[in-house]
Design a protein around this motif. Structure first.
Motif, PDB file in Angstrom:
ATOM      1  N   GLU A 220       0.831  -1.208   0.000  1.00 14.78           N
ATOM      2  CA  GLU A 220       0.000   0.000   0.000  1.00 14.78           C
ATOM      3  C   GLU A 220       0.867   1.259   0.000  1.00 14.78           C
ATOM      4  N   PHE A 221       1.926   1.250   0.801  1.00 11.98           N
ATOM      5  CA  PHE A 221       2.841   2.381   0.797  1.00 11.98           C
ATOM      6  C   PHE A 221       3.464   2.576  -0.582  1.00 11.98           C
ATOM      7  N   GLU A 222       3.910   1.500  -1.202  1.00 13.39           N
ATOM      8  CA  GLU A 222       4.535   1.612  -2.524  1.00 13.39           C
ATOM      9  C   GLU A 222       3.539   2.153  -3.538  1.00 13.39           C
ATOM     10  N   GLY A 223       2.270   1.744  -3.410  1.00 13.61           N
ATOM     11  CA  GLY A 223       1.261   2.280  -4.307  1.00 13.61           C
ATOM     12  C   GLY A 223       1.038   3.764  -4.087  1.00 13.61           C
ATOM     13  N   MET A 224       0.982   4.179  -2.816  1.00 21.47           N
ATOM     14  CA  MET A 224       0.825   5.603  -2.517  1.00 21.47           C
ATOM     15  C   MET A 224       2.020   6.403  -3.025  1.00 21.47           C
ATOM     16  N   ARG A 225       3.196   5.847  -2.906  1.00 18.48           N
ATOM     17  CA  ARG A 225       4.392   6.528  -3.412  1.00 18.48           C
ATOM     18  C   ARG A 225       4.315   6.665  -4.928  1.00 18.48           C
ATOM     19  N   GLU A 226       3.847   5.636  -5.592  1.00 18.63           N
ATOM     20  CA  GLU A 226       3.731   5.667  -7.049  1.00 18.63           C
ATOM     21  C   GLU A 226       2.730   6.725  -7.508  1.00 18.63           C
ATOM     22  N   TYR A 227       1.591   6.816  -6.810  1.00 17.56           N
ATOM     23  CA  TYR A 227       0.530   7.730  -7.234  1.00 17.56           C
ATOM     24  C   TYR A 227       0.591   9.093  -6.545  1.00 17.56           C
ATOM     25  N   GLY A 228       1.542   9.265  -5.639  1.00 23.50           N
ATOM     26  CA  GLY A 228       1.681  10.555  -4.992  1.00 23.50           C
ATOM     27  C   GLY A 228       0.634  10.847  -3.949  1.00 23.50           C
ATOM     28  N   GLY A 229       0.254   9.838  -3.171  1.00 23.61           N
ATOM     29  CA  GLY A 229      -0.801  10.001  -2.180  1.00 23.61           C
ATOM     30  C   GLY A 229      -0.286  10.117  -0.758  1.00 23.61           C
ATOM     31  N   LEU A 230      -1.210   9.986   0.170  1.00 26.83           N
ATOM     32  CA  LEU A 230      -0.922  10.052   1.603  1.00 26.83           C
ATOM     33  C   LEU A 230      -1.055   8.660   2.201  1.00 26.83           C
ATOM     34  N   PHE A 231       0.005   8.187   2.830  1.00 32.88           N
ATOM     35  CA  PHE A 231      -0.044   6.925   3.562  1.00 32.88           C
ATOM     36  C   PHE A 231      -0.343   7.266   5.016  1.00 32.88           C
ATOM     37  N   MET A 232      -1.613   7.123   5.395  1.00 27.64           N
ATOM     38  CA  MET A 232      -2.070   7.424   6.754  1.00 27.64           C
ATOM     39  C   MET A 232      -2.230   6.107   7.515  1.00 27.64           C
ATOM     40  N   LEU A 233      -1.220   5.747   8.293  1.00 26.96           N
ATOM     41  CA  LEU A 233      -1.296   4.537   9.106  1.00 26.96           C
ATOM     42  C   LEU A 233      -2.053   4.850  10.398  1.00 26.96           C
ATOM     43  N   THR A 234      -3.013   4.002  10.736  1.00 27.91           N
ATOM     44  CA  THR A 234      -3.755   4.158  11.987  1.00 27.91           C
ATOM     45  C   THR A 234      -3.531   2.941  12.868  1.00 27.91           C
ATOM     46  N   ILE A 235      -2.993   3.185  14.055  1.00 24.69           N
ATOM     47  CA  ILE A 235      -2.779   2.111  15.022  1.00 24.69           C
ATOM     48  C   ILE A 235      -3.479   2.475  16.326  1.00 24.69           C
ATOM     49  N   HIS A 236      -3.537   1.528  17.241  1.00 22.03           N
ATOM     50  CA  HIS A 236      -4.201   1.729  18.525  1.00 22.03           C
ATOM     51  C   HIS A 236      -3.258   1.329  19.653  1.00 22.03           C
ATOM     52  N   ASP A 237      -3.365   2.055  20.736  1.00 22.63           N
ATOM     53  CA  ASP A 237      -2.477   1.845  21.877  1.00 22.63           C
ATOM     54  C   ASP A 237      -2.505   0.419  22.401  1.00 22.63           C
ATOM     55  N   TRP A 238      -3.702  -0.151  22.501  1.00 23.08           N
ATOM     56  CA  TRP A 238      -3.859  -1.473  23.119  1.00 23.08           C
ATOM     57  C   TRP A 238      -3.649  -2.620  22.127  1.00 23.08           C
ATOM     58  N   ILE A 239      -3.511  -2.287  20.848  1.00 22.93           N
ATOM     59  CA  ILE A 239      -3.300  -3.304  19.816  1.00 22.93           C
ATOM     60  C   ILE A 239      -1.838  -3.314  19.366  1.00 22.93           C
ATOM     61  N   SER A 240      -1.371  -2.199  18.845  1.00 20.06           N
ATOM     62  CA  SER A 240      -0.012  -2.158  18.301  1.00 20.06           C
ATOM     63  C   SER A 240       1.049  -1.878  19.349  1.00 20.06           C
ATOM     64  N   GLY A 241       0.650  -1.716  20.602  1.00 19.13           N
ATOM     65  CA  GLY A 241       1.625  -1.603  21.672  1.00 19.13           C
ATOM     66  C   GLY A 241       2.152  -2.942  22.149  1.00 19.13           C
ATOM     67  N   ARG A 242       1.634  -4.026  21.577  1.00 19.02           N
ATOM     68  CA  ARG A 242       2.116  -5.379  21.908  1.00 19.02           C
ATOM     69  C   ARG A 242       3.409  -5.679  21.140  1.00 19.02           C
ATOM     70  N   PRO A 243       4.295  -6.487  21.731  1.00 22.44           N
ATOM     71  CA  PRO A 243       5.611  -6.697  21.118  1.00 22.44           C
ATOM     72  C   PRO A 243       5.589  -7.146  19.662  1.00 22.44           C
ATOM     73  N   GLN A 244       4.699  -8.071  19.337  1.00 23.33           N
ATOM     74  CA  GLN A 244       4.660  -8.567  17.953  1.00 23.33           C
ATOM     75  C   GLN A 244       4.379  -7.442  16.970  1.00 23.33           C
ATOM     76  N   ARG A 245       3.389  -6.594  17.301  1.00 24.16           N
ATOM     77  CA  ARG A 245       3.015  -5.518  16.395  1.00 24.16           C
ATOM     78  C   ARG A 245       4.057  -4.394  16.401  1.00 24.16           C
ATOM     79  N   LEU A 246       4.757  -4.210  17.502  1.00 21.59           N
ATOM     80  CA  LEU A 246       5.848  -3.240  17.524  1.00 21.59           C
ATOM     81  C   LEU A 246       6.961  -3.651  16.566  1.00 21.59           C
ATOM     82  N   ARG A 247       7.236  -4.928  16.501  1.00 23.59           N
ATOM     83  CA  ARG A 247       8.241  -5.419  15.558  1.00 23.59           C
ATOM     84  C   ARG A 247       7.786  -5.179  14.117  1.00 23.59           C
TER      85      ARG A 247
END
Length: 296
Positions: A220-247
């Motif tokens: 998705e990032f590579e596609g946004m880079r190709e088309y000149g868009g905005l890569f807006m990543l949305t994460i959550h404290d209780w989800i992506s704060g876990r070690p696996q998702r941090l990696r």
């Protein structure tokens, strides 16, 4: 006239700051336990599983995420429900001190479209008062819980001095809805879509393989880079704060940092760029353009 010359379905390329071909925003919806409390309102809560899982966010997850961002010199955009700021009064000042953006995300993580317009606006006013009391900041941005919006609430945000909204996805770069700047989101790059799991009836499947998610987000990032868009990543404290998702997040950041033409920015910076640039009048849609032409 060729079909795609029509102004409502044909737009020019988006223009980013000189030397930049796309933008990346790392945003975090700091929900903590607020969605659980909103869904459970009026009920006796005598089970601790989900609420404790969500409290992991402000207890541990948030610090781990902000530490990771600081390691790479990234300033993020944090969307915080009023009740979370009220419950954890040190959060907003801590984020501001770290150079991050704070913005509104409802008061109780309420669904705007499910409320009378006056009540939805009152909740926004309460959140603004609280943020001002805790940080002294006004004129902040906004993101609707569950990414839903109404024409009435768009008008309410204008009246109350909200600087931009980040709830809709009509373009893959900033645009105006009426007079309000919209910094768009996208479900494809929201961690909740892949990893939200509380062992409740709302869960339809188990959490996704993080390797597959990383591959998807890089594409998705590579596609946004190709088309000149905005890569807006949305994460959550209780989800992506876990070690696996941090990696996973670390690997994604490492990949995106390889291109010097990427503009790393906060959402409020992206909104300000849009409002002051040539894009402002090029990308503008009506605020009340709801199609009512359908059979009864």
């Amino acid at each position: 006239m060729r079909m795609h010359d029509h102004p409502t379905i044909h737009y020019p390329d988006y223009v980013w700051p000189e030397g930049k071909r796309c933008a990346v925003v790392i945003s975090l919806d700091l929900d903590a336990e607020s969605p659980f409390l909103w869904i459970s309102r009026g009920q006796d809560i005598n089970h601790l599983g989900e609420i404790e899982q969500r409290r992991y966010g402000p207890r541990q997850g948030l610090k781990r995420i902000t530490d990771l961002l600081a390691e790479y010199g990234i300033q993020g955009s944090f969307y915080v429900p009023g009740v979370v700021a009220e419950t954890y009064p040190e959060l907003l000042p801590h984020l501001v001190a770290g150079g991050h953006e704070i913005a509104h995300h409802g008061y109780y993580h309420e669904r705007i479209e499910a409320l009378p317009p006056a009540q939805a606006e009152d909740y926004l006013g309460q959140a603004q008062d609280l943020f001002r009391a805790q940080t002294g900041l006004t004129g902040l941005g906004h993101r609707a819980p569950s990414w839903e919006m109404t024409p009435d609430f768009l008008s309410a945000m204008e009246r109350r001095g909200i600087s931009y909204d980040s709830s809709l996805m009509g373009f893959d770069h900033p645009y105006h809805v009426g007079n309000l700047v919209q910094v768009p989101v996208q479900w494809m790059v929201d961690d909740a879509l892949y990893f939200r799991y509380t062992n409740s009836a709302r869960d339809k499947t188990h959490p996704a393989n993080p390797g597959a998610v990383l591959e998807s987000w890089i594409e998705e990032f590579e596609g946004m880079r190709e088309y000149g868009g905005l890569f807006m990543l949305t994460i959550h404290d209780w989800i992506s704060g876990r070690p696996q998702r941090l990696r996973l997040l670390r690997k994604l950041i490492e990949h995106m940092r390889r291109d010097p033409t990427v503009w790393w920015a906060r959402a409020d910076e992206v909104a300000a760029w849009h409002a002051s640039s040539i894009n402002s009048e090029r990308f503008r849609v009506p605020a009340h353009s709801i199609n009512t032409h359908f059979p009864i």
